[in-house]
Design a protein around this motif. Structure first.
Motif, short mmCIF file in Angstrom:
data_model
loop_
_atom_site.label_atom_id
_atom_site.label_comp_id
_atom_site.label_asym_id
_atom_site.label_seq_id
_atom_site.Cartn_x
_atom_site.Cartn_y
_atom_site.Cartn_z
N GLY A 159 31.98 43.64 35.58
CA GLY A 159 32.11 42.90 34.33
C GLY A 159 33.08 43.51 33.35
N ARG A 160 33.31 44.82 33.41
CA ARG A 160 34.18 45.48 32.43
C ARG A 160 35.61 45.66 32.92
NH1 ARG A 160 30.67 50.23 29.39
NH2 ARG A 160 29.07 48.84 28.51
N LEU A 165 40.47 44.32 40.15
CA LEU A 165 39.19 44.70 40.75
C LEU A 165 39.34 44.58 42.25
CD1 LEU A 165 36.17 45.42 40.25
CD2 LEU A 165 35.71 42.96 40.34
N THR A 166 39.12 45.66 42.96
CA THR A 166 39.21 45.67 44.41
C THR A 166 37.86 46.08 44.99
OG1 THR A 166 41.54 46.30 44.27
CG2 THR A 166 40.46 46.55 46.40
N ASP A 186 33.49 34.93 38.93
CA ASP A 186 34.05 33.67 38.43
C ASP A 186 34.67 33.88 37.04
OD1 ASP A 186 34.71 31.01 38.50
OD2 ASP A 186 32.78 30.33 37.71
N GLU A 187 33.98 34.63 36.18
CA GLU A 187 34.51 34.92 34.84
C GLU A 187 35.78 35.76 34.92
OE1 GLU A 187 31.35 36.76 32.76
OE2 GLU A 187 30.17 34.91 32.53
N ASN A 188 35.82 36.73 35.81
CA ASN A 188 37.03 37.53 35.99
C ASN A 188 38.20 36.65 36.40
OD1 ASN A 188 35.68 39.85 35.37
ND2 ASN A 188 35.49 40.59 37.46
N ILE A 230 33.95 49.89 45.13
CA ILE A 230 34.55 49.13 44.03
C ILE A 230 35.58 50.00 43.33
CG2 ILE A 230 34.13 47.92 41.86
CD1 ILE A 230 31.32 47.34 42.80
N ASN A 231 36.78 49.48 43.19
CA ASN A 231 37.85 50.12 42.44
C ASN A 231 38.15 49.24 41.23
OD1 ASN A 231 40.26 50.96 41.33
ND2 ASN A 231 41.36 51.13 43.28
N SER A 232 37.85 49.74 40.04
CA SER A 232 38.03 48.97 38.82
C SER A 232 39.24 49.48 38.04
CB SER A 232 36.78 49.07 37.93
OG SER A 232 36.97 48.43 36.69
#
Length: 305
Positions: A159-160, A165-166, A186-188, A230-232
């Motif tokens: 979310g942040r 985002l991977t 969906d928001e991203n 997760i890679n943010s």
């Protein structure tokens, strides 16, 4: 004028004076620590500050110093400029102004503090310069044991994300993402964040992958390890283990960090595709490998970190 006129002692009530002296005498250890005075010298000086002026006999009744030691202690305080002897008979003593009496000592403390600050700055610069050269170096990685906290951290990181985002996971992890984070993904997508998902499921043959492909870019890869990576924003990562309990897959323990070097290392391991060379394999041209093996109740073979 009588020779006693200017040395007359004004004596407030003993009860008030005693209480005031007791309160001030309580700080004598600090005076010893900061000024280097002895215990007797500290107590005599503090008592005089309350009494204003006093003869040695009356002073000995309040300062908690043996009467035989009071005169010698007063003489030392006079020599140090902390007490003034008022001429007359009997002898009367009065304390010097503390701000003036200890001014040079306070200035010395300030100089020493500034000098020590300069020393600390020099040491800090040396430490920072050599820290990057030290081998091996300490890295900070946070560990989450509770499954609920792992899920919360996973959703927080998704979310942040601000730019990219991977995500890499196996078939079971894809189902977890769909159930837990479909709205966030969906928001991203609506915010223009580039989301890339690596999974063994093909949108052409899997309804789950096809549903997610509407909001994220899905790349089909061979990956069966029971983890979610997760890679943010290329700034922080989370690596969570997937567990099977009570007939369902769920988030288990995890690690996360904002260390860029660790992130680059793990991304190289997990997210660098290898070109397939064997004939008859998928035309995606991408492959990601896990290590080790484990079995799950439905019969699929997973790879364990």
């Amino acid at each position: 004028m009588s020779r006693y006129a200017f040395v007359k002692e004004h004596k407030p009530t003993r009860r008030v004076r005693t209480r005031d002296i007791d309160d001030l005498l309580a700080i004598w250890p600090k005076i010893v620590d900061y000024t280097g005075l002895s215990e007797y010298e500290s107590k005599v000086y503090l008592s005089l500050l309350i009494l204003g002026s006093s003869g040695a006999r009356r002073l000995s009744l309040h300062c908690r110093v043996p009467r035989t030691k009071v005169y010698g202690t007063l003489r030392k305080l006079i020599d140090n400029g902390l007490v003034v002897e008022i001429p007359g008979s009997p002898k009367v003593f009065t304390p010097s102004n503390p701000a003036e009496a200890f001014e040079s000592l306070l200035d010395d403390f300030r100089r020493r503090a500034l000098d020590f600050d300069a020393v600390l700055q020099a040491l800090t610069k040396t430490h920072e310069k050599k820290r990057d050269e030290a081998r091996p170096r300490k890295k900070i990685v946070w560990y989450i044991e509770e499954e609920g906290e792992t899920k919360r951290k996973c959703l927080e990181m998704i979310g942040r994300s601000q730019r990219s985002l991977t995500i890499l996971t196996n078939e079971d992890g894809l189902g977890l993402l769909f159930n837990s984070a479909h709205r966030l993904l969906d928001e991203n997508n609506d915010q223009g964040i580039r989301v890339t998902l690596y999974s063994p499921l093909d949108p052409r043959t899997s309804s789950l992958a096809r549903e997610l492909s509407y909001v994220v870019q899905i790349n089909k890869v061979d990956f069966t390890a029971p983890v979610i990576f997760i890679n943010s924003d290329d700034e922080q990562f989370l690596l969570a283990r997937i567990a099977f309990r009570e007939g369902a897959y769920l988030f288990n323990d995890s690690i996360f960090s904002g260390d860029e070097e660790l992130l680059a290392l793990l991304s190289m391991i997990f997210l660098k595709p290898e070109r397939r060379t064997s004939p008859g394999e998928s035309d995606s041209g991408e492959r990601l490998e896990g290590t080790g093996t484990s079995t799950q109740p439905h019969g699929a073979v997973h790879k364990r970190l």
